[in-house]
Design a protein around this motif. Structure first.
Motif, short mmCIF file in Angstrom:
data_model
loop_
_atom_site.label_atom_id
_atom_site.label_comp_id
_atom_site.label_asym_id
_atom_site.label_seq_id
_atom_site.Cartn_x
_atom_site.Cartn_y
_atom_site.Cartn_z
N MET A 119 8.10 13.68 -20.44
CA MET A 119 8.13 14.80 -19.97
C MET A 119 8.76 14.62 -18.62
N VAL A 120 7.75 14.07 -17.45
CA VAL A 120 7.72 14.42 -16.32
C VAL A 120 7.92 13.08 -15.50
N ARG A 121 8.53 12.17 -16.51
CA ARG A 121 8.32 10.49 -15.37
C ARG A 121 10.01 10.82 -15.04
N LYS A 122 10.73 11.72 -15.30
CA LYS A 122 11.91 11.84 -14.76
C LYS A 122 11.53 12.10 -13.30
N GLU A 123 10.87 13.18 -13.41
CA GLU A 123 11.22 13.88 -11.96
C GLU A 123 10.15 13.20 -11.31
N ILE A 124 9.14 12.50 -11.61
CA ILE A 124 8.57 11.44 -10.83
C ILE A 124 9.04 10.10 -10.18
N ILE A 125 10.14 9.30 -11.09
CA ILE A 125 10.30 8.40 -10.42
C ILE A 125 11.85 8.89 -9.94
N TYR B 58 0.71 -0.88 -0.19
CA TYR B 58 0.04 -0.06 -0.03
C TYR B 58 0.98 1.56 0.02
N ASP B 59 1.81 1.13 0.94
CA ASP B 59 2.75 2.16 0.87
C ASP B 59 3.43 2.56 -0.41
N ASP B 60 3.98 1.66 -1.48
CA ASP B 60 4.60 1.92 -2.10
C ASP B 60 3.73 2.21 -3.47
N GLU B 61 2.03 1.86 -3.76
CA GLU B 61 1.62 1.88 -4.68
C GLU B 61 0.90 3.81 -3.98
N LYS B 62 0.92 4.53 -2.80
CA LYS B 62 0.45 5.82 -1.99
C LYS B 62 1.81 6.54 -3.09
N VAL B 63 3.05 5.82 -2.30
CA VAL B 63 4.45 6.94 -3.15
C VAL B 63 3.88 7.43 -4.69
N CYS B 64 3.32 6.49 -5.54
CA CYS B 64 3.65 6.24 -6.79
C CYS B 64 2.54 7.17 -7.05
N VAL B 65 0.99 7.07 -6.79
CA VAL B 65 0.19 8.24 -6.94
C VAL B 65 0.87 9.07 -6.30
N GLU B 66 1.52 9.08 -5.24
CA GLU B 66 1.89 10.98 -4.52
C GLU B 66 2.89 11.76 -5.89
N ALA B 67 3.41 10.60 -6.11
CA ALA B 67 4.31 11.35 -7.10
C ALA B 67 3.73 11.75 -8.47
N PHE B 68 2.36 10.68 -9.20
CA PHE B 68 2.11 11.28 -10.32
C PHE B 68 1.34 12.76 -10.12
N PHE B 69 0.39 12.76 -9.28
CA PHE B 69 -0.14 13.71 -9.02
C PHE B 69 0.79 15.33 -8.99
N LYS B 70 2.14 15.18 -7.87
CA LYS B 70 2.74 16.57 -7.73
C LYS B 70 3.53 16.84 -9.07
N PHE B 71 3.97 15.93 -10.05
CA PHE B 71 4.23 16.44 -11.38
C PHE B 71 4.00 16.57 -12.55
N ILE B 72 2.24 15.46 -12.78
CA ILE B 72 1.44 16.30 -13.76
C ILE B 72 1.44 17.17 -14.38
N ASP B 73 1.14 17.77 -15.57
CA ASP B 73 1.41 19.14 -15.97
C ASP B 73 0.90 18.85 -17.47
N PHE B 74 -0.26 19.64 -17.19
CA PHE B 74 -1.18 19.66 -19.08
C PHE B 74 -0.40 19.58 -19.66
N ASP B 75 0.21 20.71 -19.76
CA ASP B 75 1.55 21.85 -20.60
C ASP B 75 2.68 20.77 -21.17
N LYS B 76 2.61 19.30 -20.52
CA LYS B 76 3.78 18.62 -20.25
C LYS B 76 2.96 17.02 -20.82
N THR B 77 3.85 16.15 -21.47
CA THR B 77 3.94 15.02 -21.81
C THR B 77 3.80 13.75 -20.47
N LEU B 78 3.14 13.09 -20.11
CA LEU B 78 4.05 11.85 -19.28
C LEU B 78 4.49 11.54 -19.30
#
Length: 271
Positions: A29-35, A7-27
């Motif tokens: 482009m922000v995947r490095k920051e998410i990882i 659960y904790d690992d899944e939660k971190v992944c979801v948090e990371a996605f929401f933290k860096f998702i940006d309408f002006d960028k494709t996934l």
């Protein structure tokens, strides 16, 4: 090695996605920051391969687009924990507002594409489909509408005058669905006079597509079960069996049928 997701690992992944998702960028482009965020916030990043983490983000991306009402992209995931965690984020007003904004902006950006006029192409703008339908007896439909020219659910007597019949327009519906999957559980052909009900167009669609379906079924069941001939082939089964039968049909909130597809015989409209 295939390691179960916590659960904790899944939660971190979801948090990371929401933290860096940006309408002006494709996934991408922000995947490095998410990882990088994931690496810093999970207990043991090395327990899984880099690809596993990337695929998890793709799963989240897929769910995010579904929630926003955008065309599907990414990789469909299978974990209930991930859905549960994303629900928590979507219930948070901050994230809900951002996803609503994301969705709105995406559609605005695509508006010119959606509304662009294009020349009709007889090859690409049509498709061939094969529909296998059980044979329906149109005579009993006409006879039933002559006898019951009102809606048996809401009791409405006025809709509009039918071009075909010159009478008030109502639609005949098989109360127990006349569907091959349902029919095989009944010895008597369900396309019979005693299994028909007359409905106004709104109630007919509602019994197939609305969240009030079970309420309508109960209302009609209380009337039908008193008819000796209907009870003769339905037996002592309760209303639960009919509700179960409706779930076997393909008209649900997840598969709404365009009723206009049947406009070749609307006067004899039976389902």
């Amino acid at each position: 090695m295939n390691v179960a997701w916590t659960y904790d690992d899944e939660k971190v992944c979801v948090e990371a996605f929401f933290k860096f998702i940006d309408f002006d960028k494709t996934l991408k482009m922000v995947r490095k920051e998410i990882i990088e965020y994931i690496k810093l916030n999970v207990k043991n990043y090395e327990i899984r391969t880099h690809t596993s983490w990337v695929l998890k983000i793709d799963n989240i991306h897929y769910l995010f687009r579904v929630w926003c009402g955008l065309p599907k992209a990414g990789l469909k995931g299978k974990t209930s924990k991930q859905v549960e965690i994303m629900n928590i984020f979507f219930e948070n007003s901050k994230f809900k507002n951002s996803t609503d904004k994301f969705s709105k902006e995406w559609f605005i950006s695509k508006k010119s594409e959606f509304y662009k006029l294009k020349k009709y192409d007889p090859e690409s703008d049509k498709k061939e489909t094969i529909i296998v339908k059980l044979i329906r007896n149109k005579k009993i439909v006409t006879d039933y509408l002559n006898q019951v020219n009102f809606c048996e659910n809401c009791l409405k007597e006025n809709t509009f005058i039918s071009l075909s019949s010159g009478k008030m327009y109502f639609e005949v519906h098989h109360f127990i669905p006349y569907n091959e999957e349902v029919q095989k559980n009944y010895e008597i052909n369900l396309d019979n006079y005693y299994n028909l009900v007359s409905l106004c167009p709104e109630c007919h669609r509602a019994i197939h597509l609305s969240e009030q379906r079970n309420t309508i079924i109960k209302n009609l069941f209380d009337k039908k079960i008193r008819i000796k001939e209907f009870k003769g082939f339905y037996g002592e089964n309760g209303i639960e069996k009919i509700i179960s039968d409706y779930k076997k049909t393909n008209m649900t909130k997840d598969h709404e049928v365009n009723f206009a597809d049947f406009d070749d015989d609307l006067y004899d409209f039976v389902i």
